[in-house]
Design a protein around this motif. Structure first.
Motif, PDB file in Angstrom:
ATOM      1  N   ARG A   1       0.811  -1.222   0.000  1.00  0.00           N
ATOM      2  CA  ARG A   1       0.000   0.000   0.000  1.00  0.00           C
ATOM      3  C   ARG A   1       0.843   1.270   0.000  1.00  0.00           C
ATOM      4  N   PHE A   2       1.989   1.243   0.677  1.00  0.00           N
ATOM      5  CA  PHE A   2       2.701   2.497   0.906  1.00  0.00           C
ATOM      6  C   PHE A   2       4.160   2.486   0.461  1.00  0.00           C
ATOM      7  N   GLY A   3       4.697   1.316   0.116  1.00  0.00           N
ATOM      8  CA  GLY A   3       6.104   1.243  -0.240  1.00  0.00           C
ATOM      9  C   GLY A   3       6.415   1.891  -1.577  1.00  0.00           C
ATOM     10  N   THR A   4       7.673   2.207  -1.769  1.00  0.00           N
ATOM     11  CA  THR A   4       8.126   2.714  -3.065  1.00  0.00           C
ATOM     12  C   THR A   4       8.135   1.573  -4.070  1.00  0.00           C
ATOM     13  N   ASP A   5       8.239   1.915  -5.347  1.00  0.00           N
ATOM     14  CA  ASP A   5       8.317   0.874  -6.373  1.00  0.00           C
ATOM     15  C   ASP A   5       9.494  -0.051  -6.124  1.00  0.00           C
ATOM     16  N   GLU A   6      10.613   0.508  -5.674  1.00  0.00           N
ATOM     17  CA  GLU A   6      11.792  -0.303  -5.403  1.00  0.00           C
ATOM     18  C   GLU A   6      11.563  -1.231  -4.215  1.00  0.00           C
TER      19      GLU A   6
END
Length: 377
Positions: free
Chosen positions: A91-96
């Motif tokens: 839900r909140f993480g970066t693409d990396e």
């Protein structure tokens, strides 16, 4: 799903996971079961398809844990790794961060623990003393955590810390991914009476230096992100408890059908039959609230899901404890033998009452948030 009936996909998932659970059974090899459940796509059924998950939600993941529990082989790290950590990163993480963690969390090849509880704060996020400060582009974490499950088998731990708000000077929660072998990140096993595959640890963070991308999501949305993980935790704890209760009742029912002291099986006597029927009803009612909580969460209603998830966790824990107790009493002395596998559940069933939040704190939540009563604290 309406929370009242399950669609054909959910019924098929339930049947398939039940079959997997029966193959492994009470004396299962945890690593083998985890690997097979991951390979079959069950561990990551709630995670996005683009990262190797099943594209479902908590409705599907709770079915998996409940059915494994009902077969006597629950996987406690499902509550933590795909449900809390996987959900938060998805839900909140970066693409990396998503690319780095979600495929492994989905297929079970990687696991992540979750660290919120502290010696003096419990799960009160407002009293957390683990702090994170900036040092150039890095973060430096200092603090302690207790009763953190499975740290030794997890590749990393999602740590809840607090950072200073530059505008107000007050502390706000933030979440950081801390790899297991990070310098300064220590773990010490806690000697527990409860014997489980997943050990409990006290963690020490002694100036743990992390790169900027260890922070999950937006620094200013920490509380939202934290509760996005806690609602799935409560839903999955309910699934864990319901599965355990179902396992206990099934063993008791089988015994009561066969055990004969006088002319008929003991299950023919109402003193045996009625209490088992009662705990079965309580487990079914708890499942309905769990399904409602999962449905609300998957629909994006975090506030509604918060109320339902707390109620589900409370109801399931109470039903589980009563189901285990009644099942042990049904078997009498046999209920305390290793052969029938119920005695260890007397202790294990209490876990759902205590963790991840006590039943008293849930009653506080309902009295304040639902009933509008004033706080005493």
């Amino acid at each position: 799903m309406t929370g009242v009936t399950e669609n054909e996909e959910h019924q098929a998932l339930r049947a398939a996971v039940a079959a997997l659970g029966r193959r492994h059974g009470r004396e299962h090899d945890r690593e083998a079961l985890w690997a097979e459940a991951g390979k079959l796509g069950y561990l990551g059924v709630n995670l996005p398809e683009e990262y190797g998950g099943g594209g479902g939600g908590m409705a599907e993941l709770s079915i998996v844990l409940e059915e494994l529990g009902a077969a006597g082989c629950p996987l406690l790290m499902m509550v933590v790794s795909p449900a809390i950590c996987g959900t938060v990163i998805a839900r909140f993480g970066t693409d990396e961060q998503k690319r780095r963690w979600l495929p492994g969390l989905a297929d079970g090849s990687r696991t992540m623990a979750f660290g919120i509880t502290e010696p003096d704060a419990g799960s009160n996020s407002h009293r957390i003393t683990t702090t994170a400060r900036r040092d150039g582009d890095d973060w430096v974490l200092t603090g302690r955590k207790v009763f953190i499950s499975g740290v030794d088998i997890a590749d990393a731990t999602l740590i809840v810390g607090r950072t200073a708000d530059a505008r107000t000077g007050s502390l706000k929660p933030c979440l950081f991914v801390v790899p297991r072998d990070t310098p300064g990140f220590g773990r010490h096993p806690i000697d527990m009476e409860l014997h489980a595959h997943e050990k409990q640890f006290e963690l020490t963070l002694d100036d743990v230096r992390l790169p900027a991308d260890a922070l999950v999501g937006d620094e200013d949305a920490g509380l939202l992100q934290l509760f996005a993980g806690l609602n799935p935790e409560r839903i999955m704890t309910a699934a864990f408890a319901i599965g355990m209760g179902r396992y206990a009742v099934a063993r008791a029912v089988a015994y009561a059908k066969e055990r004969q002291v006088w002319k008929s099986p003991i299950g023919a006597h109402q003193a045996i039959a009625h209490p088992l029927a009662q705990v079965h009803i309580e487990l079914e009612l708890a499942r309905l609230m769990m399904q409602r909580a999962a449905h609300l969460y998957d629909a994006g209603d975090d506030i509604g899901a918060g109320e339902a998830a707390n109620m589900a966790k409370y109801a399931a824990a109470e039903a589980c404890v009563r189901a285990v107790d009644q099942s042990v009493h049904t078997l009498g002395g046999n209920g305390l033998t290793r052969e029938f596998g119920l005695a260890s559940l007397i202790t294990a069933s209490r876990v759902a009452r205590i963790a991840p939040v006590s039943r008293e704190m849930i009653l506080n939540y309902v009295s304040h948030q639902t009933l509008g009563l004033p706080k005493s604290y």
